[in-house]
Design an enzyme around this catalytic site. Sequence first.
Site, PDB file in Angstrom:
ATOM      1  N   GLY A   1      50.015  47.618 -32.811  1.00 49.60           N
ATOM      2  CA  GLY A   1      49.179  46.792 -33.725  1.00 49.60           C
ATOM      3  C   GLY A   1      49.417  45.462 -33.250  1.00 49.60           C
ATOM      4  O   GLY A   1      49.611  45.135 -31.861  1.00 49.60           O
ATOM      5  N   SER A   2      49.346  44.178 -33.996  1.00 50.00           N
ATOM      6  CA  SER A   2      49.314  43.110 -33.406  1.00 50.00           C
ATOM      7  C   SER A   2      50.504  42.484 -33.190  1.00 50.00           C
ATOM      8  O   SER A   2      51.679  43.018 -33.608  1.00 50.00           O
ATOM      9  CB  SER A   2      48.547  42.077 -34.545  1.00 50.00           C
ATOM     10  OG  SER A   2      49.306  41.908 -35.455  1.00 50.00           O
ATOM     11  N   THR A   3      50.568  41.536 -32.067  1.00 50.91           N
ATOM     12  CA  THR A   3      52.036  40.732 -31.720  1.00 50.91           C
ATOM     13  C   THR A   3      52.674  40.328 -32.724  1.00 50.91           C
ATOM     14  O   THR A   3      53.983  40.393 -32.975  1.00 50.91           O
ATOM     15  CB  THR A   3      51.782  39.795 -30.583  1.00 50.91           C
ATOM     16  OG1 THR A   3      50.970  40.623 -29.417  1.00 50.91           O
ATOM     17  CG2 THR A   3      52.920  39.155 -30.099  1.00 50.91           C
TER      18      THR A   3
ATOM     19  N   THR B   1      52.753  41.174 -36.226  1.00 52.85           N
ATOM     20  CA  THR B   1      53.600  42.104 -36.836  1.00 52.85           C
ATOM     21  C   THR B   1      54.530  42.821 -36.118  1.00 52.85           C
ATOM     22  O   THR B   1      55.451  42.902 -36.400  1.00 52.85           O
ATOM     23  CB  THR B   1      52.365  43.155 -37.259  1.00 52.85           C
ATOM     24  OG1 THR B   1      51.206  42.503 -37.951  1.00 52.85           O
ATOM     25  CG2 THR B   1      53.046  44.156 -38.126  1.00 52.85           C
ATOM     26  N   GLY B   2      54.394  42.930 -34.876  1.00 53.45           N
ATOM     27  CA  GLY B   2      55.522  43.428 -34.048  1.00 53.45           C
ATOM     28  C   GLY B   2      56.630  42.540 -34.116  1.00 53.45           C
ATOM     29  O   GLY B   2      57.888  42.895 -34.051  1.00 53.45           O
TER      30      GLY B   2
ATOM     31  N   GLU C   1      53.759  48.511 -29.194  1.00 48.53           N
ATOM     32  CA  GLU C   1      52.611  48.466 -28.463  1.00 48.53           C
ATOM     33  C   GLU C   1      51.550  47.447 -29.052  1.00 48.53           C
ATOM     34  O   GLU C   1      51.269  47.832 -30.033  1.00 48.53           O
ATOM     35  CB  GLU C   1      51.752  49.886 -28.346  1.00 48.53           C
ATOM     36  CG  GLU C   1      52.539  50.849 -27.710  1.00 48.53           C
ATOM     37  CD  GLU C   1      52.567  50.786 -26.136  1.00 48.53           C
ATOM     38  OE1 GLU C   1      52.057  49.820 -25.772  1.00 48.53           O
ATOM     39  OE2 GLU C   1      53.478  51.977 -25.721  1.00 48.53           O
TER      40      GLU C   1
ATOM     41  N   CYS D   1      43.010  48.242 -27.418  1.00 44.97           N
ATOM     42  CA  CYS D   1      44.187  47.362 -27.004  1.00 44.97           C
ATOM     43  C   CYS D   1      44.016  46.962 -25.573  1.00 44.97           C
ATOM     44  O   CYS D   1      44.077  45.700 -25.127  1.00 44.97           O
ATOM     45  CB  CYS D   1      45.664  47.868 -27.210  1.00 44.97           C
ATOM     46  SG  CYS D   1      45.547  49.562 -26.524  1.00 44.97           S
TER      47      CYS D   1
HETATM   48  P1  NAD Z   1      48.187  45.021 -37.477  1.00 36.77           P
HETATM   49  O1  NAD Z   1      49.466  44.307 -37.020  1.00 36.77           O
HETATM   50  O2  NAD Z   1      47.585  43.803 -38.363  1.00 36.77           O
HETATM   51  O3  NAD Z   1      48.424  46.045 -38.251  1.00 36.77           O
HETATM   52  C1  NAD Z   1      48.807  47.197 -37.854  1.00 36.77           C
HETATM   53  C2  NAD Z   1      49.872  47.901 -39.012  1.00 36.77           C
HETATM   54  O4  NAD Z   1      51.051  47.071 -39.343  1.00 36.77           O
HETATM   55  C3  NAD Z   1      49.109  48.313 -40.234  1.00 36.77           C
HETATM   56  O5  NAD Z   1      49.464  49.612 -40.664  1.00 36.77           O
HETATM   57  C4  NAD Z   1      49.674  47.305 -41.074  1.00 36.77           C
HETATM   58  O6  NAD Z   1      49.577  47.610 -42.324  1.00 36.77           O
HETATM   59  C5  NAD Z   1      51.189  47.165 -40.848  1.00 36.77           C
HETATM   60  N1  NAD Z   1      51.636  46.244 -40.988  1.00 36.77           N
HETATM   61  C6  NAD Z   1      51.436  44.681 -41.353  1.00 36.77           C
HETATM   62  N2  NAD Z   1      52.304  43.889 -41.465  1.00 36.77           N
HETATM   63  C7  NAD Z   1      53.402  44.400 -41.758  1.00 36.77           C
HETATM   64  C8  NAD Z   1      54.840  44.029 -41.440  1.00 36.77           C
HETATM   65  N3  NAD Z   1      55.170  42.793 -41.916  1.00 36.77           N
HETATM   66  N4  NAD Z   1      55.677  44.955 -41.161  1.00 36.77           N
HETATM   67  C9  NAD Z   1      55.514  46.344 -40.937  1.00 36.77           C
HETATM   68  N5  NAD Z   1      54.212  46.759 -40.923  1.00 36.77           N
HETATM   69  C10 NAD Z   1      53.212  45.877 -40.982  1.00 36.77           C
HETATM   70  O7  NAD Z   1      47.213  45.444 -36.408  1.00 36.77           O
HETATM   71  P2  NAD Z   1      45.899  45.845 -36.619  1.00 36.77           P
HETATM   72  O8  NAD Z   1      44.959  44.606 -36.722  1.00 36.77           O
HETATM   73  O9  NAD Z   1      45.724  47.064 -37.291  1.00 36.77           O
HETATM   74  O10 NAD Z   1      45.362  46.273 -34.994  1.00 36.77           O
HETATM   75  C11 NAD Z   1      44.881  45.520 -34.019  1.00 36.77           C
HETATM   76  C12 NAD Z   1      45.928  45.051 -33.073  1.00 36.77           C
HETATM   77  O11 NAD Z   1      46.650  45.892 -32.579  1.00 36.77           O
HETATM   78  C13 NAD Z   1      45.357  44.337 -31.682  1.00 36.77           C
HETATM   79  O12 NAD Z   1      46.163  43.162 -31.626  1.00 36.77           O
HETATM   80  C14 NAD Z   1      45.607  45.340 -30.553  1.00 36.77           C
HETATM   81  O13 NAD Z   1      45.517  44.944 -29.397  1.00 36.77           O
HETATM   82  C15 NAD Z   1      46.571  46.003 -31.001  1.00 36.77           C
HETATM   83  N6  NAD Z   1      46.677  47.629 -30.402  1.00 36.77           N
HETATM   84  C16 NAD Z   1      47.367  47.509 -29.537  1.00 36.77           C
HETATM   85  C17 NAD Z   1      47.608  48.889 -28.890  1.00 36.77           C
HETATM   86  C18 NAD Z   1      48.557  49.305 -27.887  1.00 36.77           C
HETATM   87  O14 NAD Z   1      48.782  50.071 -27.351  1.00 36.77           O
HETATM   88  N7  NAD Z   1      49.174  48.112 -27.183  1.00 36.77           N
HETATM   89  C19 NAD Z   1      46.749  49.812 -29.194  1.00 36.77           C
HETATM   90  C20 NAD Z   1      45.766  49.480 -30.389  1.00 36.77           C
HETATM   91  C21 NAD Z   1      45.864  48.192 -30.997  1.00 36.77           C
END
Ligand code: NAD
Length: 470
Positions: free
Chosen positions: A221-223, A225-226, A243, A277
């Site tokens: 997911g997004s940086t 959130t990571g 990731e 991503c």
């Molecule tokens: P996001 O971070 O908004 O959400 C991802 C997940 O995290 C969702 O299930 C969400 O409900 C959960 N979440 C949100 N807040 C949280 C918290 N505080 N604690 C725990 N979980 C939480 O990301 P997104 O918008 O779903 O995805 C898009 C992003 O993901 C882009 O930045 C993209 O580059 C990245 N991405 C990376 C890869 C990779 O392999 N590096 C692959 C796909 C997407």
Amino acid sequence: MTKHYSMLINGSAVAGDEGSFPVIDPATAAAFAECPKASVAQLDQAVAAAAEAFKSFQHTSHDERKALLHQIADKIEQNAAELAEIIVREQGKPMPLAQMEVGGAVAWTRYTAELEVPVEVIEDSENKRIEMHRKPIGVVGSILPWNWPLMIAVWHIMPALRTGNTVVVKPSPLTPFNTLRLVELISEVVPAGVINVLTDEEKVGPAMSAHPGISKIVFTGSTPTGQHIMRSAAANLKRLTLELGGNDGGIVLPGADLDAIAEGIFQTAFLNMGQTCAALKRLYVHESQYDELAEKLIAIAAQQKVGSGFDEGVSFGPLQNKMQYDLVNSLIADAADNGAQVHASAALPAGNGYFIAPTIVTGAKDGMAVVDKEQFGPVLPIIAYSDVDQAVAAVNASENGLGGSVWGSDLELAQRVGMQLECGTVWINGHAEVLPHAPFGGCKMSGFGVEFGQEGLLEYTTIQVVNINR
Ligand code: NAD
């Protein structure tokens, strides 16, 4: 969608304690189904079930778990049409791409099944034998994004099961149904509690990251959130695979064969409407070939058919959600306001769907938001350079480091330049290609840890050294 999909805790289908939330079809911007909303108490139940199941599942043999994964792959194959339909409905991508996603899920599951978990002999002398074993970690929490929802669920779940862990999955609330169905299929072949799934919009993700019963989180997911997850994970020192976002740069070397590479550049920049991503997100082209390559990319973009993922011949579906749609539109508008030229001539369908035509931005410069920020959408800015070192520096100026690429006919030169890029994968004459046997992951703010291959599998294990004095 007529079928009702449930969460799964300890082998039983359950409704959400907190009711439900609507899920939007991005091609119409209207809700098409209600998804169960879990409570944090249900997360506790799922973690307890996974911990109980781990007591025996960790001792199953490698052959048993290999066989389980192949049975899961069979189930995905047998239900491929349904899974692809769910993906198109909730994610928006064109049907052929959704079918490719399901095919990828099968291929990854089978490849992961066949991977070996080695026992390494470190010393074998007269008085001593030292062996290094790899044991499963415990309960693994998987938190998923919305762009490749089924494929990424498989990337998280299969290596966890193959190595003997048990799993609690939380899909993105924007694309939950494919994962609910996937977990239902998995549960037909694994013991109760080995796999559990919860859906929720807000509380469950953060509660998973902080949960003392979860020993590892795999997150895509997004940086930002990571970073949240990493902070919460400190409480019980959870193992992490993160990731995260990328803003991959590609460099076209002077003298490149543009006819040979233009289509590849377009496809890898716009894969999944750019919501990938490791898509190519900034293209650096030598000034001697800038206009010619830009023209070719503009022409390819103009030929795309934009529409519902269910319609025949459509190559571009909607963006997955309103937030992303607004962000990409604002980046395009900002580029135009700052003197760049916006080229987007593919026709848009009528209606309220989140459609954006594939867009090429010429006259783009470093410092413009469309270049510096991850767009995660169907727009590619092209930046002119005069000196390769300058292009390398510009690509490396990003805080992200997921992928990068170099395009050119001199492969040795391209590799030399490519290896100067600060990123987890560099492609030569390609981009965005992930493979089950090639480790994939980012550096810098794109995260850490890898997925795929032996290295990816071993991230789901912990080392135990056995030191025997004879
Ligand atoms: P996001 O971070 O908004 O959400 C991802 C997940 O995290 C969702 O299930 C969400 O409900 C959960 N979440 C949100 N807040 C949280 C918290 N505080 N604690 C725990 N979980 C939480 O990301 P997104 O918008 O779903 O995805 C898009 C992003 O993901 C882009 O930045 C993209 O580059 C990245 N991405 C990376 C890869 C990779 O392999 N590096 C692959 C796909 C997407």
